[in-house]
Design a protein around this motif. Structure first.
Motif, short mmCIF file in Angstrom:
data_model
loop_
_atom_site.label_atom_id
_atom_site.label_comp_id
_atom_site.label_asym_id
_atom_site.label_seq_id
_atom_site.Cartn_x
_atom_site.Cartn_y
_atom_site.Cartn_z
N ALA A 289 42.62 -74.24 78.72
CA ALA A 289 43.98 -74.77 78.93
C ALA A 289 44.97 -73.99 78.08
O ALA A 289 46.07 -73.64 78.54
N GLY A 290 44.59 -73.70 76.84
CA GLY A 290 45.46 -72.91 75.97
C GLY A 290 45.61 -71.48 76.47
O GLY A 290 46.71 -70.90 76.42
N LEU A 291 44.52 -70.90 76.98
CA LEU A 291 44.58 -69.53 77.49
C LEU A 291 45.48 -69.43 78.72
O LEU A 291 46.26 -68.48 78.86
N VAL A 292 45.37 -70.40 79.63
CA VAL A 292 46.23 -70.38 80.82
C VAL A 292 47.70 -70.50 80.40
O VAL A 292 48.56 -69.81 80.94
N GLY A 293 47.97 -71.36 79.42
CA GLY A 293 49.34 -71.47 78.91
C GLY A 293 49.83 -70.15 78.32
O GLY A 293 50.98 -69.75 78.54
N ALA A 294 48.94 -69.47 77.60
CA ALA A 294 49.31 -68.17 77.02
C ALA A 294 49.55 -67.14 78.13
O ALA A 294 50.48 -66.33 78.04
N GLY A 295 48.71 -67.18 79.15
CA GLY A 295 48.89 -66.26 80.28
C GLY A 295 50.22 -66.48 80.97
O GLY A 295 50.90 -65.52 81.35
N GLU A 296 50.61 -67.74 81.15
CA GLU A 296 51.90 -68.06 81.76
C GLU A 296 53.05 -67.53 80.90
O GLU A 296 54.03 -66.97 81.40
N ALA B 127 36.81 -60.26 80.20
CA ALA B 127 38.15 -60.59 79.69
C ALA B 127 39.19 -59.60 80.20
O ALA B 127 40.30 -59.99 80.58
N GLU B 128 38.82 -58.32 80.22
CA GLU B 128 39.77 -57.30 80.69
C GLU B 128 40.10 -57.50 82.17
O GLU B 128 41.27 -57.41 82.57
N ILE B 129 39.08 -57.77 82.99
CA ILE B 129 39.30 -57.97 84.43
C ILE B 129 40.12 -59.22 84.68
O ILE B 129 41.07 -59.23 85.47
N LEU B 130 39.77 -60.32 83.99
CA LEU B 130 40.49 -61.58 84.16
C LEU B 130 41.95 -61.45 83.75
O LEU B 130 42.85 -61.87 84.48
N GLN C 25 36.96 -76.20 77.92
CA GLN C 25 38.06 -76.64 78.78
C GLN C 25 39.38 -76.64 78.01
O GLN C 25 40.40 -76.18 78.53
N ARG C 26 39.36 -77.15 76.79
CA ARG C 26 40.59 -77.19 75.98
C ARG C 26 41.09 -75.78 75.69
O ARG C 26 42.28 -75.50 75.77
N ARG C 27 40.17 -74.90 75.34
CA ARG C 27 40.58 -73.53 75.03
C ARG C 27 41.09 -72.81 76.28
O ARG C 27 42.05 -72.03 76.19
N GLN D 29 40.13 -74.65 85.35
CA GLN D 29 38.75 -74.73 85.83
C GLN D 29 38.21 -73.36 86.22
O GLN D 29 37.05 -73.03 85.96
N LEU D 30 39.06 -72.52 86.83
CA LEU D 30 38.65 -71.17 87.19
C LEU D 30 38.32 -70.37 85.94
O LEU D 30 37.28 -69.69 85.88
N PHE D 31 39.18 -70.44 84.92
CA PHE D 31 38.92 -69.73 83.66
C PHE D 31 37.61 -70.21 83.03
O PHE D 31 36.79 -69.40 82.57
N ALA D 32 37.42 -71.53 83.02
CA ALA D 32 36.22 -72.09 82.40
C ALA D 32 34.96 -71.63 83.13
O ALA D 32 33.94 -71.29 82.50
N THR D 33 35.00 -71.58 84.45
CA THR D 33 33.86 -71.15 85.24
C THR D 33 33.52 -69.69 84.96
O THR D 33 32.34 -69.32 84.81
#
Length: 204
Positions: free
Chosen positions: A164-171, A98-101, A160-162, A142-146
């Motif tokens: 999607a939420g994480l990528v939105g939070a990152g943005e 999580a820290e690296i990502l 996948q749904r979570r 898809q990258l996050f999920a992998t």
């Protein structure tokens, strides 16, 4: 011998392949956005900065909108590559992953966030931009999920749904950082917490 040396010095530079020329034009377009602002980016300006004729620029990008879309894709591609390179294979726990990502995602935004948002704003609410944005969003999810799947007990659909939420939070966090609302370290720390919390199983 002198004639041969003279001929070598006067040799014409190697002609770029179409793919190399396109890459050069996109790199030049990014420089224009970074140094002059997105409003200054036109096919004529691109040709002038790249040292090519206008027909060459128009051959690669028929319209300014097409140029902006391809630049949008190019910036995202660089971000995705940076993320993949940061997440080299290896044994890691969730905390380290999580820290690296989070750090890599926020660093990408720090490097290109201003240009990314500027190009996106210039495209406005066009149908083309919406379609490209959705495509790039799905790639990020898809990258996050992998990356996170080995650390998750969630179903594939829920993960996948979570993501999607994480990528939105990152943005959202990246946008806050680019606007000066928080530091890069603060954005990465918050995003790390959200990633770890996002993988918790739902309460029974």
């Amino acid at each position: 011998m002198s004639d041969m040396r003279s001929g070598a010095r006067g040799a014409a530079p190697r002609r770029l392949s179409k793919a190399e020329r396109r890459r050069q034009l996109l790199e030049t377009a990014l420089l224009i956005v970074r140094e002059e602002g997105v409003d200054r980016l036109s096919l004529a300006r691109l040709a002038a900065r790249a040292g090519v004729s206008k027909p060459v620029a128009y051959d690669h990008f028929g319209t300014r909108s097409e140029l902006l879309i391809e630049l949008y894709r190019s910036i995202d591609r660089e971000q995705q590559n940076t993320l993949r390179n940061a997440l080299t294979p290896g044994e890691r726990g969730l905390d380290e992953t999580a820290e690296i990502l989070a750090a890599a995602y926020v660093r990408c935004s720090a490097d290109t966030g201003g240009e990314w948002h500027a190009v996106g704003a210039a495209l406005g609410g066009s149908a083309e931009k919406d379609a490209v944005y959705q495509e790039l969003l799905e790639d990020s999810v898809q990258l996050f999920a992998t990356v996170l799947e080995p650390h998750s007990a969630l179903s594939s659909a829920e993960l996948q749904r979570r993501c999607a939420g994480l990528v939105g939070a990152g943005e959202a966090l990246s946008g806050l950082m680019v606007r000066g609302g928080c530091s890069e370290a603060e954005a990465a720390e918050t995003f790390t917490s959200l990633i770890k919390g996002g993988l918790r199983e739902p309460a029974q």
